[in-house]
Design a protein around this motif. Sequence first.
Motif, PDB file in Angstrom:
ATOM      1  N   LEU A 288       0.827  -1.206   0.000  1.00  0.00           N
ATOM      2  CA  LEU A 288       0.000   0.000   0.000  1.00  0.00           C
ATOM      3  C   LEU A 288       0.858   1.252   0.000  1.00  0.00           C
ATOM      4  N   VAL A 289       1.929   1.230   0.785  1.00  0.00           N
ATOM      5  CA  VAL A 289       2.852   2.379   0.815  1.00  0.00           C
ATOM      6  C   VAL A 289       3.455   2.605  -0.572  1.00  0.00           C
ATOM      7  N   CYS A 290       3.865   1.513  -1.223  1.00  0.00           N
ATOM      8  CA  CYS A 290       4.444   1.625  -2.566  1.00  0.00           C
ATOM      9  C   CYS A 290       3.426   2.200  -3.550  1.00  0.00           C
ATOM     10  N   LEU A 291       2.173   1.765  -3.439  1.00  0.00           N
ATOM     11  CA  LEU A 291       1.134   2.273  -4.330  1.00  0.00           C
ATOM     12  C   LEU A 291       0.925   3.773  -4.135  1.00  0.00           C
ATOM     13  N   MET A 292       1.081   4.241  -2.901  1.00  0.00           N
ATOM     14  CA  MET A 292       0.919   5.666  -2.636  1.00  0.00           C
ATOM     15  C   MET A 292       1.995   6.493  -3.334  1.00  0.00           C
ATOM     16  N   TYR A 293       3.137   5.878  -3.599  1.00  0.00           N
ATOM     17  CA  TYR A 293       4.237   6.596  -4.246  1.00  0.00           C
ATOM     18  C   TYR A 293       4.185   6.517  -5.770  1.00  0.00           C
ATOM     19  N   LEU A 294       3.193   5.817  -6.333  1.00  0.00           N
ATOM     20  CA  LEU A 294       3.134   5.681  -7.782  1.00  0.00           C
ATOM     21  C   LEU A 294       2.994   7.017  -8.511  1.00  0.00           C
ATOM     22  N   PRO A 295       2.173   7.968  -8.023  1.00  0.00           N
ATOM     23  CA  PRO A 295       2.141   9.273  -8.707  1.00  0.00           C
ATOM     24  C   PRO A 295       3.508   9.957  -8.731  1.00  0.00           C
ATOM     25  N   THR A 296       4.266   9.821  -7.638  1.00  0.00           N
ATOM     26  CA  THR A 296       5.613  10.393  -7.607  1.00  0.00           C
ATOM     27  C   THR A 296       6.502   9.717  -8.638  1.00  0.00           C
ATOM     28  N   LEU A 297       6.412   8.393  -8.715  1.00  0.00           N
ATOM     29  CA  LEU A 297       7.225   7.665  -9.699  1.00  0.00           C
ATOM     30  C   LEU A 297       6.836   8.056 -11.123  1.00  0.00           C
ATOM     31  N   ALA A 298       5.558   8.325 -11.350  1.00  0.00           N
ATOM     32  CA  ALA A 298       5.118   8.745 -12.685  1.00  0.00           C
ATOM     33  C   ALA A 298       5.766  10.069 -13.072  1.00  0.00           C
ATOM     34  N   ILE A 299       5.876  10.991 -12.119  1.00  0.00           N
ATOM     35  CA  ILE A 299       6.521  12.277 -12.404  1.00  0.00           C
ATOM     36  C   ILE A 299       8.018  12.070 -12.614  1.00  0.00           C
ATOM     37  N   TRP A 300       8.632  11.197 -11.812  1.00  0.00           N
ATOM     38  CA  TRP A 300      10.045  10.889 -12.033  1.00  0.00           C
ATOM     39  C   TRP A 300      10.254  10.333 -13.439  1.00  0.00           C
ATOM     40  N   ALA A 301       9.380   9.414 -13.838  1.00  0.00           N
ATOM     41  CA  ALA A 301       9.512   8.813 -15.168  1.00  0.00           C
ATOM     42  C   ALA A 301       9.317   9.863 -16.255  1.00  0.00           C
ATOM     43  N   THR A 302       8.418  10.819 -16.027  1.00  0.00           N
ATOM     44  CA  THR A 302       8.220  11.887 -17.007  1.00  0.00           C
ATOM     45  C   THR A 302       9.485  12.719 -17.143  1.00  0.00           C
ATOM     46  N   SER A 303      10.121  13.036 -16.023  1.00  0.00           N
ATOM     47  CA  SER A 303      11.375  13.800 -16.083  1.00  0.00           C
ATOM     48  C   SER A 303      12.466  13.004 -16.787  1.00  0.00           C
ATOM     49  N   TYR A 304      12.426  11.687 -16.647  1.00  0.00           N
ATOM     50  CA  TYR A 304      13.382  10.816 -17.346  1.00  0.00           C
ATOM     51  C   TYR A 304      13.141  10.884 -18.850  1.00  0.00           C
ATOM     52  N   LEU A 305      11.874  10.821 -19.264  1.00  0.00           N
ATOM     53  CA  LEU A 305      11.548  10.851 -20.683  1.00  0.00           C
ATOM     54  C   LEU A 305      11.852  12.214 -21.304  1.00  0.00           C
ATOM     55  N   VAL A 306      11.649  13.283 -20.531  1.00  0.00           N
ATOM     56  CA  VAL A 306      11.938  14.624 -21.035  1.00  0.00           C
ATOM     57  C   VAL A 306      13.435  14.821 -21.246  1.00  0.00           C
ATOM     58  N   GLY A 307      14.255  14.184 -20.409  1.00  0.00           N
ATOM     59  CA  GLY A 307      15.696  14.251 -20.626  1.00  0.00           C
ATOM     60  C   GLY A 307      16.548  14.449 -19.398  1.00  0.00           C
ATOM     61  N   PRO A 308      16.324  15.514 -18.600  1.00  0.00           N
ATOM     62  CA  PRO A 308      17.204  15.769 -17.459  1.00  0.00           C
ATOM     63  C   PRO A 308      17.173  14.689 -16.385  1.00  0.00           C
ATOM     64  N   GLY A 309      16.060  13.992 -16.232  1.00  0.00           N
ATOM     65  CA  GLY A 309      15.990  12.906 -15.260  1.00  0.00           C
ATOM     66  C   GLY A 309      15.800  13.395 -13.839  1.00  0.00           C
ATOM     67  N   PHE A 310      16.191  12.551 -12.882  1.00  0.00           N
ATOM     68  CA  PHE A 310      15.953  12.864 -11.476  1.00  0.00           C
ATOM     69  C   PHE A 310      17.094  12.344 -10.620  1.00  0.00           C
ATOM     70  N   LEU A 311      17.091  12.751  -9.359  1.00  0.00           N
ATOM     71  CA  LEU A 311      18.110  12.348  -8.392  1.00  0.00           C
ATOM     72  C   LEU A 311      17.491  11.403  -7.376  1.00  0.00           C
ATOM     73  N   ILE A 312      18.286  10.493  -6.871  1.00  0.00           N
ATOM     74  CA  ILE A 312      17.837   9.605  -5.806  1.00  0.00           C
ATOM     75  C   ILE A 312      18.920   9.562  -4.739  1.00  0.00           C
ATOM     76  N   GLY A 313      19.379  10.767  -4.370  1.00  0.00           N
ATOM     77  CA  GLY A 313      20.449  10.911  -3.398  1.00  0.00           C
ATOM     78  C   GLY A 313      21.557  11.787  -3.941  1.00  0.00           C
ATOM     79  N   SER A 314      22.372  12.325  -3.062  1.00  0.00           N
ATOM     80  CA  SER A 314      23.469  13.193  -3.482  1.00  0.00           C
ATOM     81  C   SER A 314      24.489  12.399  -4.292  1.00  0.00           C
ATOM     82  N   GLY A 315      24.994  13.051  -5.337  1.00  0.00           N
ATOM     83  CA  GLY A 315      25.988  12.402  -6.187  1.00  0.00           C
ATOM     84  C   GLY A 315      25.414  11.341  -7.098  1.00  0.00           C
TER      85      GLY A 315
END
Length: 215
Positions: A49-76
């Motif tokens: 259930l917790v993972c499902l709650m994060y699906l909208p966030t993952l969708a936005i991350w994936a959109t940023s990936y498709l657009v090009g610049p992508g996303f961060l998942i921690g420093s460095g």
Amino acid sequence: LRTGAVAALLAFGGGAAAAGASVALAGGQAGKMLADYRTGVIGQAGLTLVCLMYLPTLAIWATSYLVGPGFLIGSGTTVSAAEVVLGPVPAAPVLAALPSTAAPGWGSLLLGLPLAAGMAAGVLLVRRARQAVVERRVPLPSWPGLIGAATLAGPVAGVALWLASLAASGPLGSGHLATIGPRAVPVAVAGAAIVALGAVLAAVATRLIVARRIS
């Protein structure tokens, strides 16, 4: 405004589809991570259930990936189509969908989804104008007006992408995971340019076809 909003929604839809496909392909690894918690059926249901709650966030991350610049998942770290550099990642089953390498050759086709979103919005822009011609007997928009509307749809979509990127970002503690989420400004700029290009190309082509049919 409407054309830019439609393009942004279509881009987010493409991101959601890409995220869903990635999660599905990583289902085996995600299931193993879930089982490693040894929390029993109720605990696993809660984690799911917790993972499902994060699906909208993952969708936005994936959109940023498709657009090009992508996303961060921690420093460095960085996750984009051109480069993937990952450090320690939280042991969340849904994060099993994160890519481990840059996009392969066939995977680069997915990067055309934001452009396709802009083109679809450009087609709808002209179709709405054609409907006004038929129903209210008004002339088709002039070329400067049409191209201007299609071009301005880019910044509108860029603002939507920027706001969504900010909403899908934030620290998880003060250590390695203090920087998480899309690169909001680069995503907005790249998204605006891609949508504007697609909308203008499609609007011009559709306008030529519609004008020929009307004449």
